[in-house]
Write an enzyme that holds these catalytic residues in place. Structure first.
Site, PDB file in Angstrom:
ATOM      1  N   VAL A  87       4.418   8.952  -8.023  1.00  0.00           N
ATOM      2  CA  VAL A  87       3.267   9.789  -8.336  1.00  0.00           C
ATOM      3  C   VAL A  87       3.097   9.803  -9.848  1.00  0.00           C
ATOM      4  O   VAL A  87       4.056   9.978 -10.589  1.00  0.00           O
ATOM      5  CB  VAL A  87       3.453  11.231  -7.824  1.00  0.00           C
ATOM      6  N   CYS A  88       1.870   9.566 -10.297  1.00  0.00           N
ATOM      7  CA  CYS A  88       1.548   9.646 -11.716  1.00  0.00           C
ATOM      8  C   CYS A  88       2.451   8.698 -12.517  1.00  0.00           C
ATOM      9  O   CYS A  88       2.600   7.532 -12.162  1.00  0.00           O
ATOM     10  CB  CYS A  88       1.665  11.098 -12.178  1.00  0.00           C
ATOM     11  N   THR A  89       3.084   9.194 -13.566  1.00  0.00           N
ATOM     12  CA  THR A  89       3.899   8.334 -14.421  1.00  0.00           C
ATOM     13  C   THR A  89       5.257   8.012 -13.816  1.00  0.00           C
ATOM     14  O   THR A  89       6.079   7.359 -14.458  1.00  0.00           O
ATOM     15  CB  THR A  89       4.098   8.974 -15.809  1.00  0.00           C
TER      16      THR A  89
END
Length: 319
Positions: A104-106
């Protein structure tokens, strides 16, 4: 089905929503279908971690004693941008064992550092796509989609995109009705396909500084079926077409044509999702003129024609 173990990795500087968003989805699925998912959280040493917002998360176990997961969830946050080498080593060893490896995300930065994204297509939060591409040139970064699935590995964009991805996984396991029920309880929409852009047109473009150009932006959004040629829009702004096009791009970061295309696509998409209006009517009110023109736009932008998009993503009330 046999219970699937979902293991969320915790670390100092993790983004809390990257963890709790997907976990709430899987927890909701476990209520709808008892035993479908078993959720565990783990940190390197089993110690509590402090999130980017200051919240403290207490893991169930340490990574050393964590069960082998079916779904290994690696969230993002500042701690994922320069991850602890021990975390990278653990993910490198255990990531290939999971049936699904999800970031998720970074969190994609951790997978990339572990070499698990080499030769694969992936995404991350829009603000970090360039950095990920620069640091890991062997990874094919796509900055646009909400999430990307490449085989058993799935990467998602910022924060709430993790919920979209988790809902897609639950839908794959338990069916659309279960995923829709969870989405309703979380008061989110079960409608964002993975290849949908991370931004709406209004978010992707900046708001113009000058009022005449802001008024043009509002007009485009409110009247996608109008004459939105550069000449017509320039007349509304009381500028020459050349001056208008240059000023619009300078102040919004997007050409007028690109902005109009995005607004029309979003308008048509919402009508397909939320109404029972016919394809011909939607193509007209969205400014495409003909169903064929709208079909070409959908296939180019989303990889699917309008009728198929509606079948997959419209809400239950319009089914």
């Amino acid at each position: 089905m046999a219970p699937r173990t979902v293991l969320a990795v915790l670390f100092e500087g993790v983004q809390s929503l990257d963890v709790t968003g997907p976990v709430e989805v899987f927890a909701g699925a476990a209520l709808i279908s008892p035993g479908a998912y078993r959720i565990r959280t783990a940190s390197l040493d089993g110690a509590p971690v402090r999130t980017t917002s200051g919240l403290t998360l207490v893991p169930d176990v340490s990574l050393a004693t964590a069960p082998d997961p079916d779904v290994l969830l690696v969230p993002g946050g500042t701690g994922s941008l320069r991850p602890d080498p021990r975390l990278v080593d653990w993910v490198r060893e255990h990531g290939p064992r999971a049936a699904r490896l999800v970031s998720v995300c970074t969190g994609a930065s951790v997978l990339a550092a572990a070499g698990l994204l080499d030769g694969r297509r992936a995404t991350t939060h829009w603000a970090y796509c360039d950095r990920l591409a620069r640091d890991h040139p062997a990874v094919e970064i796509d900055p646009d989609p909400v999430y990307v699935r490449d085989g058993r590995i799935a990467t998602s964009a910022g924060v709430t995109a993790g919920i979209d991805l988790a809902l897609a996984l639950v839908e794959e396991d338990l069916g659309r009705d279960a995923a829709l029920t969870i989405a309703r309880h979380l008061v989110v929409f079960l409608r964002r396909p993975g290849n949908q852009a991370q931004f709406s047109a209004q978010l992707a473009a900046q708001t113009a500084h000058r009022e005449p150009l802001r008024e043009v932006q509002r007009f485009i959004t409110e009247r996608p079926d109008a004459d939105l040629s550069v000449e017509a829009l320039a007349a509304r702004a009381r500028l020459s077409p050349r001056h208008f096009a240059r000023a619009f791009r300078s102040e919004t970061g997007m050409t007028p044509g690109r902005y109009v295309d995005r607004v029309r696509l979003e308008h048509a998409r919402r009508l397909l999702e939320d109404t029972a209006d016919g394809i011909e009517e939607i193509s007209r009110t969205s400014g495409y003129g003909t169903p064929e023109a709208m079909r070409r736009a959908f296939v180019k932008a989303l990889g699917t024609p309008p009728a198929e998009y509606r079948r997959r993503f419209r809400t239950a009330t319009t089914s």
